[in-house]
Design a protein around this motif. Structure first.
Motif, PDB file in Angstrom:
ATOM      1  N   PRO A  36       0.822  -1.222   0.000  1.00  0.00           N
ATOM      2  CA  PRO A  36       0.000   0.000   0.000  1.00  0.00           C
ATOM      3  C   PRO A  36       0.851   1.265   0.000  1.00  0.00           C
ATOM      4  O   PRO A  36       1.987   1.273   0.484  1.00  0.00           O
ATOM      5  CB  PRO A  36      -0.817  -0.128   1.289  1.00  0.00           C
ATOM      6  CG  PRO A  36       0.008  -1.008   2.180  1.00  0.00           C
ATOM      7  CD  PRO A  36       0.729  -1.961   1.274  1.00  0.00           C
ATOM      8  N   ALA A  37       0.278   2.319  -0.547  1.00  0.00           N
ATOM      9  CA  ALA A  37       1.007   3.589  -0.652  1.00  0.00           C
ATOM     10  C   ALA A  37       1.288   4.213   0.714  1.00  0.00           C
ATOM     11  O   ALA A  37       2.188   5.047   0.839  1.00  0.00           O
ATOM     12  CB  ALA A  37       0.209   4.566  -1.516  1.00  0.00           C
ATOM     13  N   ASP A  38       0.517   3.826   1.742  1.00  0.00           N
ATOM     14  CA  ASP A  38       0.749   4.390   3.067  1.00  0.00           C
ATOM     15  C   ASP A  38       1.758   3.584   3.885  1.00  0.00           C
ATOM     16  O   ASP A  38       1.897   3.794   5.093  1.00  0.00           O
ATOM     17  CB  ASP A  38      -0.571   4.514   3.837  1.00  0.00           C
ATOM     18  CG  ASP A  38      -1.295   3.173   3.963  1.00  0.00           C
ATOM     19  OD1 ASP A  38      -0.785   2.162   3.429  1.00  0.00           O
ATOM     20  OD2 ASP A  38      -2.375   3.145   4.581  1.00  0.00           O
ATOM     21  N   ALA A  39       2.471   2.646   3.240  1.00  0.00           N
ATOM     22  CA  ALA A  39       3.505   1.880   3.940  1.00  0.00           C
ATOM     23  C   ALA A  39       4.643   2.799   4.364  1.00  0.00           C
ATOM     24  O   ALA A  39       4.994   3.753   3.655  1.00  0.00           O
ATOM     25  CB  ALA A  39       4.029   0.774   3.042  1.00  0.00           C
ATOM     26  N   LYS A  40       5.228   2.514   5.516  1.00  0.00           N
ATOM     27  CA  LYS A  40       6.312   3.353   6.025  1.00  0.00           C
ATOM     28  C   LYS A  40       7.562   3.252   5.163  1.00  0.00           C
ATOM     29  O   LYS A  40       8.259   4.237   4.949  1.00  0.00           O
ATOM     30  CB  LYS A  40       6.637   2.959   7.472  1.00  0.00           C
ATOM     31  CG  LYS A  40       5.520   3.260   8.460  1.00  0.00           C
ATOM     32  CD  LYS A  40       5.915   2.871   9.879  1.00  0.00           C
ATOM     33  CE  LYS A  40       4.808   3.186  10.872  1.00  0.00           C
ATOM     34  NZ  LYS A  40       5.170   2.816  12.266  1.00  0.00           N
ATOM     35  N   ASP A  41       7.857   2.029   4.693  1.00  0.00           N
ATOM     36  CA  ASP A  41       9.066   1.830   3.893  1.00  0.00           C
ATOM     37  C   ASP A  41       8.773   0.742   2.859  1.00  0.00           C
ATOM     38  O   ASP A  41       8.729  -0.448   3.189  1.00  0.00           O
ATOM     39  CB  ASP A  41      10.229   1.406   4.780  1.00  0.00           C
ATOM     40  CG  ASP A  41      11.562   1.402   4.043  1.00  0.00           C
ATOM     41  OD1 ASP A  41      11.559   1.113   2.824  1.00  0.00           O
ATOM     42  OD2 ASP A  41      12.600   1.657   4.672  1.00  0.00           O
ATOM     43  N   ILE A  42       8.540   1.125   1.608  1.00  0.00           N
ATOM     44  CA  ILE A  42       8.163   0.170   0.557  1.00  0.00           C
ATOM     45  C   ILE A  42       9.272  -0.837   0.321  1.00  0.00           C
ATOM     46  O   ILE A  42       9.017  -2.052   0.214  1.00  0.00           O
ATOM     47  CB  ILE A  42       7.835   0.926  -0.751  1.00  0.00           C
ATOM     48  CG1 ILE A  42       6.557   1.744  -0.569  1.00  0.00           C
ATOM     49  CG2 ILE A  42       7.681  -0.054  -1.913  1.00  0.00           C
ATOM     50  CD1 ILE A  42       6.173   2.551  -1.780  1.00  0.00           C
ATOM     51  N   GLN A  43      10.513  -0.370   0.254  1.00  0.00           N
ATOM     52  CA  GLN A  43      11.648  -1.265   0.009  1.00  0.00           C
ATOM     53  C   GLN A  43      11.756  -2.309   1.127  1.00  0.00           C
ATOM     54  O   GLN A  43      11.955  -3.496   0.869  1.00  0.00           O
ATOM     55  CB  GLN A  43      12.943  -0.461  -0.082  1.00  0.00           C
ATOM     56  CG  GLN A  43      14.208  -1.298  -0.288  1.00  0.00           C
ATOM     57  CD  GLN A  43      14.289  -1.900  -1.675  1.00  0.00           C
ATOM     58  OE1 GLN A  43      13.961  -1.258  -2.668  1.00  0.00           O
ATOM     59  NE2 GLN A  43      14.719  -3.167  -1.771  1.00  0.00           N
TER      60      GLN A  43
END
Length: 330
Positions: free
Chosen positions: A249-256
């Motif tokens: 999701p776009a609201d994730a703290k850290d996508i990587q």
């Protein structure tokens, strides 16, 4: 495919039939006092057989069958008549079913084709009658062979869904919502973790009446390979997917970081899963403005194709379908 009716794991006691005993008999009729041996062979015991059925999607019909027992073979009879074979027990299972020994974990077979039949527990062979043992130097054998005993063992059946695309992500990443938008599937959707407790399948329509199958797998959490959360119970479904679609999701703290955690869980469960093609979709991107999207683009892993999507506004959905189709048929 409703939640209570989707069963992907069953364990039962499988017992094949004993072979029939061979017959000890000598031919007798009027004016023939010492005829030769004419005892027939016993029939074989019944097998336990798995048969693939493309119309089945679950192992629900086997959930309450704790014992599957085939019948014994009949003994041989006089006049060289062979006893009847025991009746086989045939269990119809959905495609993608794996049978394994409960004690050793050894895989017996995998059912992948409609109508495919595999004997998982063979019946005992029938014994030979005394006519079989007659020779020029032993013309009146006074013995016959007993039938072989059947086999009793515990069998585990596991269903691995057959799908083109498997959705991989943390709970509440938007996987079920995406499946409901791109297909006619109606998975349970809610704004809390572990909404999806069973896998769901949906047929996604593409251009020119083409289609592919997408599977919504219950969410993975860190430590799933060791049994945390829903554990490895559903990780096995990913093994049968041609393409893995990672959803973050776009609201994730850290996508990587989230992507690395998901990838690591797959690696620990089965390193071969990393050989599959992978696509990354950033869900819930309708909450991003242009500036945030540009900034977030820098966090997206560069080693795999990616796309920003929104299941609510259908933004990027067609682009995602094109990307999936290209990777499935590249």
């Amino acid at each position: 495919m409703s939640s209570p009716n989707f069963i992907d794991y069953v364990k039962f006691c499988s017992r094949s039939g004993h072979g029939g005993a061979g017959c000890l008999h000598f031919h007798r009729e009027k004016f023939i006092q010492k005829g030769g041996p004419d005892g027939g062979d016993g029939g074989r015991g019944g097998h336990i057989i798995l048969r693939g059925n493309a119309q089945l999607w679950t192992l629900l019909h086997l959930k309450y069958r704790k014992h599957v027992i085939a019948t014994n073979g009949n003994p041989g009879e006089e006049q060289d008549r062979t006893g009847a074979d025991g009746k086989d027990e045939i269990l119809e299972v959905p495609l993608g079913t794996v049978a394994r020994q409960a004690e050793t974990g050894e895989v017996i077979c995998e059912i992948n084709e409609d109508g495919q039949e595999v004997i998982i527990t063979p019946g005992g062979r029938g014994g030979k009658g005394n006519a079989y043992f007659a020779t020029s130097t032993r013309q009146a054998p006074q013995f016959a062979q007993p039938g072989e005993p059947g086999v009793e063992e515990w069998i585990i059946l596991e269903l691995k869904l057959l799908a083109d695309v498997g959705l991989v992500g943390f709970p509440n990443a938007g996987k079920s919502t995406l499946l409901s938008v791109v297909s006619a599937a109606k998975p349970k959707i809610g704004d809390y973790p572990f909404t999806t407790l069973t896998p769901n399948l949906g047929v996604v329509q593409y251009r020119d009446d083409r289609s592919f199958v997408m599977a919504d797998i219950p969410g993975i959490i860190e430590g799933a390979a060791e049994g945390r959360g829903l554990g490895i119970r559903f990780l096995r479904h990913i093994e049968r997917n041609s393409l893995l679609l990672f959803l973050i999701p776009a609201d994730a703290k850290d996508i990587q970081k989230e992507y690395e955690i998901l990838l690591n869980e797959l690696r620990k469960y089965n390193p071969e899963l990393l050989d599959k093609k992978r696509i990354l979709a950033i869900s819930k991107s309708d909450m991003l403005d242009d500036e945030l999207r540009t900034e977030m683009q820098r966090e997206v892993p560069t080693e795999l194709p990616s796309v920003f999507i929104s299941s609510i506004t259908t933004q990027g959905i067609q682009q995602l379908k094109d990307l999936i189709w290209k990777n499935l048929h590249d």
